[in-house]
Write a protein that holds these residues in place. Structure first.
Motif, mmCIF file in Angstrom:
data_model
loop_
_atom_site.group_PDB
_atom_site.id
_atom_site.type_symbol
_atom_site.label_atom_id
_atom_site.label_comp_id
_atom_site.label_asym_id
_atom_site.label_seq_id
_atom_site.Cartn_x
_atom_site.Cartn_y
_atom_site.Cartn_z
ATOM 1 N N ASP A 165 0.911 -1.415 0.190
ATOM 2 C CA ASP A 165 -0.016 -0.061 0.053
ATOM 3 C C ASP A 165 0.917 1.136 -0.032
ATOM 4 O O ASP A 165 0.174 2.270 0.272
ATOM 5 N N VAL A 335 -7.938 0.879 2.593
ATOM 6 C CA VAL A 335 -6.766 0.920 2.112
ATOM 7 C C VAL A 335 -6.506 1.382 0.769
ATOM 8 O O VAL A 335 -5.632 1.448 0.172
ATOM 9 N N ARG A 416 -4.281 -3.694 -6.198
ATOM 10 C CA ARG A 416 -3.403 -3.415 -4.922
ATOM 11 C C ARG A 416 -1.980 -4.321 -5.079
ATOM 12 O O ARG A 416 -0.853 -3.656 -4.858
#
Length: 487
Positions: A165, A335, A416
Motif C-alpha cells: 500500500d 486501504v 493493489r
C-alpha cells in the motif's frame, strides 16, 4: 561464495551468490536449517527438557545491491537526495515453493540493474505456529499456554501490507523492500490458503479463475478430467488434495464437507495450468481469498460469474466485459479509496474479447449485440433492489451496465497486489426490467450458458499464458513509485 556484504541491513552471515540458482540453493539450506532447529527445540519442550532463552530460528534474508547509475527510484531527488548505491532486501519463507519465481526475478534484476545478490540470516524469528502448526494443535491446554514463554509468536505489527500500500515511499533509511511481502506475511497467507480452500498452496497454478456458483465447478471438474485423460495436463487436484491422474482413480473419496472457498487445480508443468476457486457470494469472500492468493504471485486472475443486467437492451445469457468498476462493496475503502481509478488492462480485455468470439462463434459484426462493455457495479447488499430509489440516480450517473457482488473487489485487490485482473460476467437476470432471478428461470439459464462461459474463461487463460511467456502480460499500469524489484 564471494565477499561478505558490509552494508547496514537487518541480517547476518550475508554472502554474495554468483547466480540465481546459487542464491535459491542457499535460501533453501538456511530455511531447512532453521526448520530443523525449530523442530529440535519443540521436541525438547515436549520432553520437558531445559529451554534456553533466545536461540530460536530466523528466516533467511535475500538482498540485492544496485549501483547508483542503475538505481530505478523515482523520488529520491524530490526528497533532496542524490542517487547512491541502493540496497533492497526481504525475509524469505518456503524458498523451495518459490524457487522458480525467485530465480526468474533475480535473473531479471541482475541483467537489468547489474545487481549483486546476497543471502544470509535475518533477525526476524520464525513463529512456531508458522513452522509447526499441526504439531502445536495436538498440545494440551497447559502446554499450549506455556509456549509463549519459550517460542516466538506471529508479530502482527509487522505482518501487514505496508509495502503493497505504498507506506515506504517516503522512508529512506536502511534497505528498501525487495518484495511486496515479508516472510511473515507470506506464512500468514499460506496457512490461510489451505484453511479456506482445503488444498495446499503448492498446488495453485499461475492462472486463476474465480466464480461464484457451484455449477461452474462441476463443469470445470468434467473438463479437467478430460484434459488429464487426454494427456494435456498432469493432474486434477480437488479439495482434500484428492488427486486424479491419467488412467488412475483418485486415491481418496471426495471431502465430506467442502471448505468455505474450495479450489480445483488443473495442473501443468511449471504451475502453468489453471486453478478455479468458488469464492461463493459477496465482497468479503472476494477480498479474503485474494489477500492470500496474492502472495503466490499468480500471472493473472479473472472473475467469471453472474450479474444482473441493468440495460433494457441486454438479454439473459449476454456477456458483460467490465471496462470500469463502481465500488459499492466498501471492504477495501480504508486501504484503497474508491476515488483511486482501476485501470483497464488492454492485454486482458483483448484476450477475453477474442475468447468470446472464438468460443461463441459470434461474428465481429454481431459481437456488440451479445458482449456489452462498460461499468460494473459491485455491491455489498444482495438485496439492493429493495432500496432501488436510493440507488437509481447513482447507477444512472455511472452509466452502469451490470451489478454483482465480487468483481470490483477482485479487480481492486488485483490492482493493489499488482496481479493482472479482468471480469467477464454473464447476465442471469434483469431486475430493473421485470426479470428478477427466480429458481425456474435461473435453472434454464444455467443449463444453456455455464459450459460456454467456462470455455471462454479457459480460452482467455490460454491467450494470456502466451502473453506471459512473451513477457508482455504484466502491465506497468500496476507499478507504483519505487516499486520493489520482485513483481
Amino acid at each position: 561464495m564471494a565477499e561478505m556484504l558490509d552494508f547496514d541491513v537487518p541480517a547476518s552471515d550475508l554472502a554474495q551468490c554468483a547466480s540465481p540458482e546459487e542464491a535459491t540453493a542457499r535460501l533453501e539450506a538456511l530455511y531447512d536449517e532453521a526448520h530443523a532447529l525449530t523442530r529440535e527445540r519443540f521436541d525438547r519442550y515436549l520432553a520437558g527438557g531445559a529451554m534456553e532463552e533466545g536461540g530460536g530460528a530466523v528466516y533467511p534474508y535475500l538482498c540485492a545491491v544496485v549501483p547508483a547509475e542503475a538505481a530505478p527510484q523515482t523520488s529520491k531527488l524530490a526528497l533532496g537526495q542524490i542517487a547512491a548505491v541502493s540496497v533492497h532486501g526481504t525475509t524469505v519463507t518456503h524458498p523451495a515453493l518459490f524457487a522458480k519465481y525467485f530465480q526468474a526475478q533475480l535473473s531479471y534484476i541482475i541483467e537489468r540493474y547489474s545487481a549483486k545478490v546476497f543471502v544470509g540470516r535475518s533477525f526476524t524469528p520464525i513463529p512456531l505456529t508458522f513452522a509447526l502448526e499441526k504439531a502445536t494443535a495436538s498440545l494440551t491446554a497447559d502446554k499450549r499456554n506455556q509456549l509463549q514463554y519459550h517460542f516466538h509468536t506471529p508479530n502482527l505489527v509487522s505482518t501487514n501490507d505496508d509495502i503493497v500500500d505504498g507506506q515506504f515511499i517516503l522512508k529512506r533509511h536502511g534497505a528498501m523492500p525487495l518484495s511486496l511481502f515479508t516472510a511473515e506475511r507470506v506464512d500468514y497467507s499460506l496457512h490461510r490458503i489451505q484453511h479456506y480452500t482445503a488444498t495446499k498452496p503448492e498446488h495453485f497454478q499461475n492462472y486463476i479463475l474465480f466464480t461464484n456458483y457451484q455449477r461452474y465447478v462441476d463443469e470445470f471438474v468434467d473438463y479437467a478430467k478430460a484434459e488429464v485423460e487426454a494427456g494435456c495436463a498432469d493432474a486434477l487436484i480437488e479439495p482434500g488434495d484428492r488427486i486424479t491422474t491419467k488412467s488412475q482413480k483418485p486415491a481418496t473419496p471426495p471431502v465430506v464437507r467442502l471448505p468455505q472457498m474450495p479450489a480445483y487445480h488443473l495442473v501443468q508443468k511449471g504451475h502453468d495450468g489453471v486453478t478455479l476457486v468458488n469464492i461463493g457470494v459477496g465482497p468479503s469472500n472476494a477480498k479474503t481469498i485474494t489477500d492470500h492468493l496474492a502472495v503466490l504471485r499468480p500471472h493473472v486472475w479473472l472473475m467469471i460469474g453472474h450479474c444482473g443486467g441493468l440495460r433494457r437492451s441486454q438479454r439473459l445469457g449476454d456477456y458483460v466485459l467490465a471496462h470500469a468498476y463502481l465500488r459499492e462493496d466498501n471492504v477495501l475503502d480504508d486501504v484503497l479509496p474508491p476515488s483511486v481509478p482501476l485501470p483497464t488492462l488492454a492485454e486482458v480485455q483483448l484476450a477475453m474479447t477474442q475468447a468470446v468470439q472464438e468460443v461463441s462463434g459470434i461474428g465481429k459484426e454481431k459481437l456488440k449485440e451479445h458482449l456489452r462493455t462498460g461499468t460494473v457495479v459491485t455491491t455489498g447488499d444482495r438485496n439492493w433492489e429493495l432500496r432501488f430509489e436510493r440507488n437509481a440516480v447513482r447507477l444512472n450517473q455511472a452509466r452502469a451496465i451490470a451489478i454483482d457482488m465480487e468483481s470490483a473487489t477482485i479487480a481492486a485487490n488485483g490492482y493493489r497486489y499488482r496481479v493482472p485482473y479482468g471480469t467477464l460476467l454473464c447476465v442471469s437476470d434483469r431486475p430493473l426490467h421485470g426479470e428478477v432471478k427466480l429458481p425456474g428461470m435461473a435453472d434454464a439459464f444455467y443449463q444453456e450458458r455455464i459450459s460456454q462461459h467456462l470455455d471462454i474463461g479457459i480460452r482467455a487463460i490460454d491467450l494470456l499464458r502466451e502473453e506471459a511467456r512473451a513477457g508482455t502480460l504484466h502491465s506497468r499500469k500496476l507499478r507504483s513509485f519505487d516499486e520493489p524489484f520482485f513483481r
